[in-house]
Design a protein around this motif. Structure first.
Motif, short mmCIF file in Angstrom:
data_model
loop_
_atom_site.label_atom_id
_atom_site.label_comp_id
_atom_site.label_asym_id
_atom_site.label_seq_id
_atom_site.Cartn_x
_atom_site.Cartn_y
_atom_site.Cartn_z
N LEU A 44 4.68 -3.14 -14.41
CA LEU A 44 4.63 -2.30 -13.25
C LEU A 44 4.83 -1.00 -13.61
N LEU A 102 2.42 2.29 -13.15
CA LEU A 102 2.65 3.47 -12.29
C LEU A 102 2.41 4.79 -13.32
N LYS A 114 1.63 9.43 4.21
CA LYS A 114 1.84 8.73 5.27
C LYS A 114 2.54 7.38 5.16
N HIS A 115 3.08 6.62 5.90
CA HIS A 115 3.65 5.32 5.76
C HIS A 115 3.29 4.74 7.11
N THR A 116 3.41 3.35 7.02
CA THR A 116 2.74 2.50 8.11
C THR A 116 4.15 2.52 9.17
N ASN A 142 6.52 -0.06 5.88
CA ASN A 142 6.26 -1.33 4.79
C ASN A 142 5.61 -0.71 3.64
N THR A 143 4.51 0.07 3.99
CA THR A 143 3.55 0.71 2.92
C THR A 143 3.41 2.13 2.88
N PHE A 144 3.27 2.74 1.94
CA PHE A 144 3.34 4.28 1.45
C PHE A 144 2.21 4.63 1.11
N ASP A 145 1.74 5.98 1.64
CA ASP A 145 0.58 6.53 0.83
C ASP A 145 1.09 7.72 0.34
N ILE A 204 -2.18 7.37 -3.62
CA ILE A 204 -2.07 6.02 -4.22
C ILE A 204 -1.04 5.32 -2.85
N ALA A 205 -1.48 3.99 -2.69
CA ALA A 205 -0.81 3.21 -1.83
C ALA A 205 0.15 2.27 -2.49
N LEU A 206 1.46 2.49 -2.03
CA LEU A 206 2.44 1.33 -2.58
C LEU A 206 3.16 0.75 -1.60
N ARG A 207 3.95 -0.29 -1.95
CA ARG A 207 5.14 -0.82 -0.88
C ARG A 207 6.46 0.02 -0.99
N GLU A 244 9.18 -1.34 -1.54
CA GLU A 244 9.60 -2.02 -2.64
C GLU A 244 9.45 -1.38 -4.14
N GLU A 245 8.28 -0.88 -4.16
CA GLU A 245 7.84 -0.16 -5.42
C GLU A 245 8.24 1.06 -5.08
#
Lengths: 673, 74
Positions: free
Chosen positions: B23, B27, B42-44, B48-51, B59-62, B64-65
């Protein structure tokens, strides 16, 4: 003519395939990379007395591969023979893209860079000085736009020039790193790769290179020097991981080069503005669902407009052919067997094209990646991840490419779960069956919604199954989700039309060959054997029914039918469903043959009427449910088998959808009754 | 602090990537490297998910990442 073999390499979303499509006078071959099912595109064309052969390698972020597709690219670059690397770079993302360019330059092959999407970059006020770039790196480069077709010819003359001069990149890192590379190079003896490349890859712990070097007689000589080199770099950079050090080196180099060669563009803000709405924290999901709903509505309502015309033309065509042929077996087979069955399938071509168009637009505009972002949270709850979304949505088009799209999933568990539920996403071939039954049994106002419900219901069921699989069979954490959201782009009309044309051609070819043959077989089995003596005793109006009831097909169907009797199936439905294992459209063509009565001037649109009269509602529900869930066509099954080597999963995949479909249909039948 | 602790519209400078291989390489190759500026676009709803925006890409990632990326807020 001398051939120049060129490896086309670049990061994802840099417009490589666009570039290939824009080369004039090129012939395209599509195949697979040997041993794997990753699509391999090759184009050949002539320029300046040479035959140029471009091999399009899967997009990759670096030579430290992450996905199976990226591995294909690396393996190709390391093991195959080629004369030159053509590196495609997105002008709008120079720093990130060039960091990969330097890795390619390390290989010390002749190389050319194409700064693609230069039109966009220039519009935002950006400029790139390719001569300066050549002076700095000894890599010839050209500003191109695959979209607006400029710079391509100049690019190819630079390719030829680089090939003739065997021009090798000269890209140097900081002095500290270069010093260690030089130390290592002295100890590296004969090797199939350049010494510089081997030295750099050893410093950054490239395991593939380690494995190769491990076999060399001089391997033990370099170990101490390598260890010392890495140690010095660690201290110098205050970073434990030498791979990270090299990434940072390349990034720093990119920045240095970019300030020298490029005039910065104004930041594009359109994407950010659109994203403010489309992936809004609250509105994002409803918007996505609305877009999907709109696609299915259009599939149904717009798709039904040309149906009558297609239908009428096939009816007229059948009569015309009937007039030409002499009475007898051949006429019977063509007029009553093949033409109506093929017509019944071709009638649904508009629906399928609209659905493909929708999926295609999502992909081309860049919305697909956003949908993955929006859906990630939901998918995670079902044990999947945002990346699974793309193969799953492709599954609505066709399961075959969907199984291949699952390759972007790195983790084998995620990949297998995704592949096992792709079948729940109803493919385009199943659409004709749904349209047939939904048109027959539901009021026109709600047909679009019923169709949407079928697709969503299938998808939801797929997610639930994914969750169960994750809990029962694949314990463990899902793979990380990291994905670039590309800029929104206006779709290229020509490319989309070309794609739809290919789809049309393939569909018609399938209808004309495979479906026609299948319906011929079905027709034959349903019309024979005929006992002429018996037939004389039966009134003419009942002869056809008599023949059908005593045909081979009826005998086969009746033998299997007890299994399907709990669903209210007669042997006709049973046979149609089983024939659907060959291809889903065959369900429709088979029904067209089985419910056909030659004395009426029946056309395929009337098949809907006949179905409504002959099949009870509850059975229709059971048929729809079976089509939703049972095994996909042979081609799709073959693809799954090719992609998944383990026998237990192949077996599981072959059996469980059918059991599932049967149970679902049974429940549906009982409720509807 | 970690990237997932930033709110929408806030930016930071990347200090260190704590993720494990492969990973980490992923990255890094996407431009998420030490010294780069990162902005949470942004994030949801449930975070949970980030932009995120790094360099010129989004880049979209969670979560956790994002948690593996150490940043200094600016």
């Amino acid at each position: 003519m001398k051939e120049i073999k060129i490896a086309l390499v670049g990061q994802p979303n840099v417009g490589k395939s666009h570039l290939i499509n824009s080369i004039s006078g090129a012939t395209l071959h599509v195949g697979n990379f040997s041993g794997v099912t990753v699509e391999k595109k090759e184009v050949e064309f002539e320029r300046g007395g040479y035959k140029l052969k471009l091999i399009d390698l899967p997009g990759t972020y670096s030579l430290h591969p992450y996905t199976p597709e990226e591995k294909v690219t690396k393996e190709f670059l390391l093991n195959e023979k080629y004369d030159l690397i053509l590196n495609v770079v997105d002008s709008n993302q120079l720093e990130k893209n060039l960091a990969f360019t330097w890795q390619l330059a390390d290989m010390q092959h002749p190389m050319v860079v194409a700064f693609n999407m230069y039109d966009e970059y220039a519009r935002q006020g950006g400029e790139i000085d390719t001569d300066k770039f050549f002076t700095l790196t000894n890599i010839r480069a050209e500003n191109v736009s695959a979209k607006e077709k400029f710079g391509l010819e100049e690019l190819f003359s630079k390719v030829i020039k680089t090939y003739e001069e065997k021009n090798i990149p000269r890209v140097y890192y900081s002095e500290i790193v270069e010093e260690e590379i030089e130390n290592l190079k002295e100890k590296i003896k004969d090797c199939e790769f350049s010494k510089r490349f081997v030295a750099i890859r050893l410093i950054e712990d490239d395991e593939d290179i380690y494995k190769i070097v491990h076999e060399k007689p001089w391997y033990s000589d370099i170990l101490d020097i390598l260890k010392a080199a890495k140690e010095r770099l660690r201290i110098e950079y205050d970073e434990e991981d030498t791979k990270t050090i090299m990434f940072e080196e390349r990034f720093a180099l990119s920045k240095g080069v970019v300030t020298q060669i490029a005039k910065k563009a104004v930041k594009e803000t359109l994407t950010e503005k659109i994203d403010k709405i489309l992936i809004h924290p609250i509105l994002g999901l409803p918007i996505f669902l609305f877009i999907m709903w709109a696609i299915f509505q259009a599939t149904f309502s717009l798709g039904s407009i040309p149906m009558d015309y297609i239908d009428a033309s096939f009816g007229a065509f059948g009569e015309w052919v009937g007039g030409l042929l002499p009475e007898g077996f051949v006429k019977d087979a063509v007029v009553n067997g093949i033409i109506p069955a093929v017509g019944a399938v071709v009638m649904f071509l508009p629906n399928i094209l609209i659905l493909y168009l929708g999926i295609n637009l999502m992909e081309q505009t860049g919305y697909m990646a956003r949908a993955a972002y929006v859906m990630d949270g939901v998918l995670k709850r079902f044990g999947l991840q945002g990346r699974s979304f793309i193969p799953l949505v492709s599954g609505f088009g066709c399961s075959v490419p969907a199984y291949m799209a699952a390759r972007t999933l790195k983790n084998p568990k995620d990949r297998l779960i995704t592949m096992l539920v792709i079948g729940f996403m109803s493919c385009g071939a199943r659409l004709p069956v749904y349209v047939l039954f939904v048109s027959a049994f539901f009021a026109p106002e709600i047909q679009g919604n019923v169709l949407f419900a079928i697709y969503i219901g299938g998808a939801l069921m797929g997610l639930i199954v994914a969750k169960i699989l994750r809990i029962v069979l694949f314990k463990g954490e899902p793979e990380p989700f990291v994905m670039e959201l590309p800029k929104y782009r206006f779709p290229k009309v020509k490319a989309i039309l070309f794609d739809l044309w290919i789809k049309t051609k393939m569909y018609l070819k399938k209808a004309g060959t495979f479906i026609a043959t299948a319906s011929l077989i079905i027709w034959f089995l349903s019309s024979y054997p005929v006992d002429k003596k018996e037939l004389q005793n039966i009134p003419e109006s009942e002869q056809q029914t008599y023949i059908l009831e005593h045909s081979y097909l009826a005998q086969i169907g009746k033998a299997i039918n007890p299994v399907f009797e709990p669903l209210g199936f007669t042997w006709k439905e049973t046979v149609s469903i089983i024939a659907g294992l060959a291809a889903k459209e065959v369900v429709v063509s088979t029904m067209a043959v089985l419910y056909h009565t030659p004395d009426s001037d029946e056309t395929s649109k009337e098949l809907i009427e006949t179905i409504r009269k002959n099949i009870p509602f509850a059975t229709a529900v059971a048929i729809i449910l079976i089509i939703m869930f049972y095994s996909p066509c042979l081609a799709a099954m073959g693809t799954f088998w090719a992609e998944v080597p383990q026998w237990q999963w192949r077996l599981f995949y072959t059996i469980y959808p059918n059991v599932f479909a049967y149970i679902a249909a049974l429940i549906g039948y009982m409720i509807a009754k | 602090m970690r990237l997932n602790e930033l709110n929408i519209g806030e930016s930071g400078i990347i200090k260190k990537i704590h993720a494990k291989e492969p990973l980490k390489s992923k990255l890094l190759s996407m431009g998420i490297t030490r010294g780069e500026k990162v902005k949470v676009l942004k994030h949801t709803l449930a975070k949970n998910t980030f932009d995120i925006e790094v360099g010129n890409s989004s880049i979209a990632l969670r979560e956790e990442e994002a948690e593996q990326i150490e940043v200094e807020k600016i």
